[in-house]
Design a protein around this motif. Sequence first.
Motif, PDB file in Angstrom:
ATOM      1  N   SER A  63      20.389  -7.004  12.643  1.00  0.00           N
ATOM      2  CA  SER A  63      19.950  -8.357  12.682  1.00  0.00           C
ATOM      3  C   SER A  63      18.784  -8.313  11.540  1.00  0.00           C
ATOM      4  N   LEU A  64      18.056  -9.609  11.808  1.00  0.00           N
ATOM      5  CA  LEU A  64      16.841  -9.529  10.846  1.00  0.00           C
ATOM      6  C   LEU A  64      15.708  -8.744  11.504  1.00  0.00           C
ATOM      7  N   ILE A  65      15.768  -8.453  12.701  1.00  0.00           N
ATOM      8  CA  ILE A  65      14.654  -7.062  13.122  1.00  0.00           C
ATOM      9  C   ILE A  65      15.057  -6.109  12.639  1.00  0.00           C
ATOM     10  N   THR A  66      16.309  -5.492  12.729  1.00  0.00           N
ATOM     11  CA  THR A  66      16.547  -4.260  12.019  1.00  0.00           C
ATOM     12  C   THR A  66      16.179  -4.170  10.508  1.00  0.00           C
ATOM     13  N   VAL A  67      16.314  -5.306   9.787  1.00  0.00           N
ATOM     14  CA  VAL A  67      15.741  -5.116   8.473  1.00  0.00           C
ATOM     15  C   VAL A  67      14.222  -5.301   8.237  1.00  0.00           C
ATOM     16  N   LYS A  68      13.760  -5.737   9.267  1.00  0.00           N
ATOM     17  CA  LYS A  68      12.262  -5.923   9.219  1.00  0.00           C
ATOM     18  C   LYS A  68      11.866  -4.208   9.705  1.00  0.00           C
ATOM     19  N   ILE A  69      12.480  -3.625  10.507  1.00  0.00           N
ATOM     20  CA  ILE A  69      12.257  -2.096  11.036  1.00  0.00           C
ATOM     21  C   ILE A  69      12.257  -1.368   9.842  1.00  0.00           C
ATOM     22  N   ILE A  70      13.568  -1.297   9.044  1.00  0.00           N
ATOM     23  CA  ILE A  70      13.762  -0.581   7.775  1.00  0.00           C
ATOM     24  C   ILE A  70      12.490  -0.856   6.890  1.00  0.00           C
ATOM     25  N   ALA A  71      12.342  -1.922   6.873  1.00  0.00           N
ATOM     26  CA  ALA A  71      11.143  -2.242   5.717  1.00  0.00           C
ATOM     27  C   ALA A  71       9.646  -1.437   6.330  1.00  0.00           C
ATOM     28  N   ILE A  72       9.442  -1.560   7.613  1.00  0.00           N
ATOM     29  CA  ILE A  72       8.391  -0.769   8.206  1.00  0.00           C
ATOM     30  C   ILE A  72       8.538   0.706   7.971  1.00  0.00           C
ATOM     31  N   GLY A  73       9.882   1.229   8.194  1.00  0.00           N
ATOM     32  CA  GLY A  73      10.083   2.622   8.044  1.00  0.00           C
ATOM     33  C   GLY A  73       9.786   3.195   6.570  1.00  0.00           C
ATOM     34  N   PHE A  74      10.401   2.218   5.695  1.00  0.00           N
ATOM     35  CA  PHE A  74      10.250   2.465   4.346  1.00  0.00           C
ATOM     36  C   PHE A  74       8.765   2.645   3.853  1.00  0.00           C
ATOM     37  N   PHE A  75       8.035   1.538   4.106  1.00  0.00           N
ATOM     38  CA  PHE A  75       6.586   1.513   3.967  1.00  0.00           C
ATOM     39  C   PHE A  75       5.920   3.037   4.613  1.00  0.00           C
ATOM     40  N   MET A  76       6.278   3.022   5.770  1.00  0.00           N
ATOM     41  CA  MET A  76       5.365   4.165   6.413  1.00  0.00           C
ATOM     42  C   MET A  76       5.872   5.663   5.712  1.00  0.00           C
ATOM     43  N   PHE A  77       7.017   5.723   5.375  1.00  0.00           N
ATOM     44  CA  PHE A  77       7.659   6.894   4.475  1.00  0.00           C
ATOM     45  C   PHE A  77       7.010   7.422   3.530  1.00  0.00           C
ATOM     46  N   PHE A  78       6.510   6.159   2.788  1.00  0.00           N
ATOM     47  CA  PHE A  78       5.710   6.612   1.404  1.00  0.00           C
ATOM     48  C   PHE A  78       4.142   6.313   1.625  1.00  0.00           C
ATOM     49  N   THR A  79       3.648   5.618   2.328  1.00  0.00           N
ATOM     50  CA  THR A  79       2.358   5.559   2.718  1.00  0.00           C
ATOM     51  C   THR A  79       1.564   6.648   3.419  1.00  0.00           C
ATOM     52  N   SER A  80       2.350   7.224   4.517  1.00  0.00           N
ATOM     53  CA  SER A  80       1.501   8.065   5.258  1.00  0.00           C
ATOM     54  C   SER A  80       1.493   9.395   4.310  1.00  0.00           C
ATOM     55  N   PRO A  81       2.285   9.962   3.862  1.00  0.00           N
ATOM     56  CA  PRO A  81       2.042  11.281   3.080  1.00  0.00           C
ATOM     57  C   PRO A  81       1.054  10.967   1.830  1.00  0.00           C
ATOM     58  N   THR A  82       1.040   9.684   1.222  1.00  0.00           N
ATOM     59  CA  THR A  82       0.104   9.458   0.124  1.00  0.00           C
ATOM     60  C   THR A  82      -1.224   9.361   0.827  1.00  0.00           C
ATOM     61  N   SER A  83      -1.394   8.691   1.712  1.00  0.00           N
ATOM     62  CA  SER A  83      -2.718   8.589   2.221  1.00  0.00           C
ATOM     63  C   SER A  83      -3.137   9.960   2.788  1.00  0.00           C
ATOM     64  N   THR A  84      -2.542  10.741   3.412  1.00  0.00           N
ATOM     65  CA  THR A  84      -2.880  12.158   3.718  1.00  0.00           C
ATOM     66  C   THR A  84      -3.456  12.843   2.541  1.00  0.00           C
ATOM     67  N   HIS A  85      -2.541  12.670   1.616  1.00  0.00           N
ATOM     68  CA  HIS A  85      -2.988  13.361   0.165  1.00  0.00           C
ATOM     69  C   HIS A  85      -4.339  12.787  -0.385  1.00  0.00           C
ATOM     70  N   ALA A  86      -4.336  11.560  -0.389  1.00  0.00           N
ATOM     71  CA  ALA A  86      -5.621  10.821  -0.931  1.00  0.00           C
ATOM     72  C   ALA A  86      -6.798  11.299   0.034  1.00  0.00           C
ATOM     73  N   VAL A  87      -6.657  11.476   1.136  1.00  0.00           N
ATOM     74  CA  VAL A  87      -8.029  11.874   2.025  1.00  0.00           C
ATOM     75  C   VAL A  87      -8.357  13.551   1.875  1.00  0.00           C
ATOM     76  N   ALA A  88      -7.290  14.117   1.893  1.00  0.00           N
ATOM     77  CA  ALA A  88      -7.467  15.623   1.658  1.00  0.00           C
ATOM     78  C   ALA A  88      -8.017  16.008   0.109  1.00  0.00           C
ATOM     79  N   ASN A  89      -7.636  14.927  -0.652  1.00  0.00           N
ATOM     80  CA  ASN A  89      -8.248  15.240  -2.169  1.00  0.00           C
ATOM     81  C   ASN A  89      -9.509  14.765  -2.359  1.00  0.00           C
ATOM     82  N   ALA A  90      -9.889  13.635  -1.675  1.00  0.00           N
ATOM     83  CA  ALA A  90     -11.334  13.157  -1.531  1.00  0.00           C
ATOM     84  C   ALA A  90     -12.196  14.195  -0.883  1.00  0.00           C
TER      85      ALA A  90
END
Length: 117
Positions: A63-90
């Motif tokens: 459903s549309l809810i599944t598409v939204k969950i996929i978008a959230i998952g895609f966003f989290m998959f890329f932003t969580s490791p990137t933010s962890t790296h940015a904080v460690a680098n800082a």
Amino acid sequence: MIEMALDIATGVLLAGGSFFLLVGSIGVLRLPDFYSRMHAAGITDTLGAELILLGMMLQTGFSLITVKIIAIGFFMFFTSPTSTHAVANAAWTAGLRPLLGKDLKEGDAGGKDGGAT
């Protein structure tokens, strides 16, 4: 029959995600220095959240809810490791160094371990 299989799969995914989030929380409390804690938080939070999102997708069907969950998952998959790296680098740039060798054995990091005791 298929509904019961979906419920079981959802339960397994939600339990697995909760397990990884719990292990990450314990790791943040128990590990000796900032970088170890960042690693525990970054890895387990990403995996735990993705497993929970997969479990939610199984329950919603397509459903549309599944598409939204996929978008959230895609966003989290890329932003969580990137933010962890940015904080460690800082932290590295600010002069915070990891505990190595003798520091780990003695439990002393010269007061620059990010609050570890």
